[in-house]
Structure formats: structure tokens, C-alpha cells
Design an enzyme around this catalytic site. Sequence first.
Site, PDB file in Angstrom:
ATOM      1  N   CYS A   2       6.709  -3.163   0.503  1.00  0.00           N
ATOM      2  CA  CYS A   2       8.017  -3.275   1.047  1.00  0.00           C
ATOM      3  C   CYS A   2       8.675  -4.724   0.899  1.00  0.00           C
ATOM      4  O   CYS A   2       9.750  -4.950   0.776  1.00  0.00           O
ATOM      5  CB  CYS A   2       8.535  -2.832   2.312  1.00  0.00           C
ATOM      6  SG  CYS A   2       8.344  -0.987   2.576  1.00  0.00           S
ATOM      7  N   GLU A 105       4.645  -3.197   6.139  1.00  0.00           N
ATOM      8  CA  GLU A 105       5.256  -1.789   5.721  1.00  0.00           C
ATOM      9  C   GLU A 105       6.172  -1.273   6.702  1.00  0.00           C
ATOM     10  O   GLU A 105       5.789  -1.228   7.909  1.00  0.00           O
ATOM     11  CB  GLU A 105       4.199  -0.823   5.044  1.00  0.00           C
ATOM     12  CG  GLU A 105       3.262  -1.548   3.966  1.00  0.00           C
ATOM     13  CD  GLU A 105       4.060  -1.631   2.598  1.00  0.00           C
ATOM     14  OE1 GLU A 105       5.032  -1.282   2.622  1.00  0.00           O
ATOM     15  OE2 GLU A 105       3.486  -1.973   1.605  1.00  0.00           O
TER      16      GLU A 105
END
Length: 227
Positions: A2, A105
Site C-alpha cells: 500500500c 498494509e
Amino acid sequence: MCGRFTQIKSRDDYLDFLLEEAESGIPYDPEPIGRYNVAPGTKVLLLNNRDEAFHLDSVVWSYAPSWWDKSPLINAKVETAATSRMFKPLWNHGRAIVFADGWYEWKKEGDKKQPYYIYRKDRKPLYFAAIGKQPFDVGDEAEGFLIVTAAADQGLVDIHDRKPLVFSPTAAREWMGPETTEAQASELAHDAAVPADEFTWHPVSRAVGNVKNQSPELIRKTDTTSL
């Protein structure tokens, strides 16, 4: 992946696991880097091997060549990077390593996204595979570097379907080696990544979502029921 990670230790701590003192011409610096929330678009220490020596350069984490008319990219998929028109030159001539301690994440839980911090069980440094526009010490800042990602496996897929490609110290050295061919680099990317069972993770505060936050509290395990 991410797009957030930590670079906490001193650069000497990362280099000690990777290079022999005699072959590292990088100046000694024991001061901790102390970045608990490294974000895209910022300059990051990037280790690379050029001109028969190792170099540690401060390079922007993003890639947007002059002809690119979309948002800058921060990751390159290992499945296509070696052959894509855009990334192949970087794969062939701009392989590097990013130091890290762990990465974040976000996983959707109910109507919210819960961040997790992922790191090695033994707490050893991580060496992310990266590609970028050489030489890293000069040139257009927009043409920085990307972190190579791979499909998550085993338990890691429960958090996110992608992960940074993490190498052991030996594989990291080979990845950067000027003598390593494009084909050999592809073999390393597919066969030499640190396996998922060497990692663990825990939930952390949603404060990591704000790039201005840089506190050590960001990596502390939190009780998700209290968030």
C-alpha cells in the site's frame, strides 16, 4: 503493497548485515534514521552498485518519466517489470536496494480499514528490491525509483494480496551486482525472496494514515477493539 514502510535503524546497522567493512566505501554514520512512516514522494536512502563501488543515495520514491501523463508510480510488479516497455530498462540497468525494518498494509475490517505492521520474526533488517533511473545521484528528480512487489503467499495474503519483494543479504548483493544478467535477476526475483513464514504482523494505530506522524508509537501493537 500500500505504500508505507519504516526505515528506523542507522544506515550502519543495515550495511553491517549486507557488506564487509572493507568493500563498503560509504562513510560511517551510527545515527538512527528514525523514519517510522516513509511515504511515496519523499527521498529515501537507496543502495546501489555502480562504477565498481557501492553508493548510498537519497532518491525520490516515485517514478514519472517526462512522457508519463498520469500520477507517479511507486511500485513495479515482479511478474511484468523485466519485460514491460516502461520498466525493462530500469530492470536491466537500475537495480537497487531499499533498507527497511517493516512495512504497513491496510485490511478492510467491517466498514473501516485496519493498518497492520509487517516485519521479520527475528527483527533483522529487510532489503526491498528496487529499480530506478541510473545514475541515482544526478538527473530528473521525477525519475526516481520504484519498489518491486510480488504476490503475497501463505498467511500474508490474509492482510494484502501484494508484498514488497524482500531479499536475504546474499540475494540483495547479487541483485545489485553489475555482473548479474537480466535473466539472473529474474531468477533471483522468483526464487530468492524471503519466504512468508519468516514474517509476522500486528495491528497498529490508524495514525499511520497521516504522513505527518513519525512517532515510534506507530509500530506499537494496538488492540483493534479500542480503535
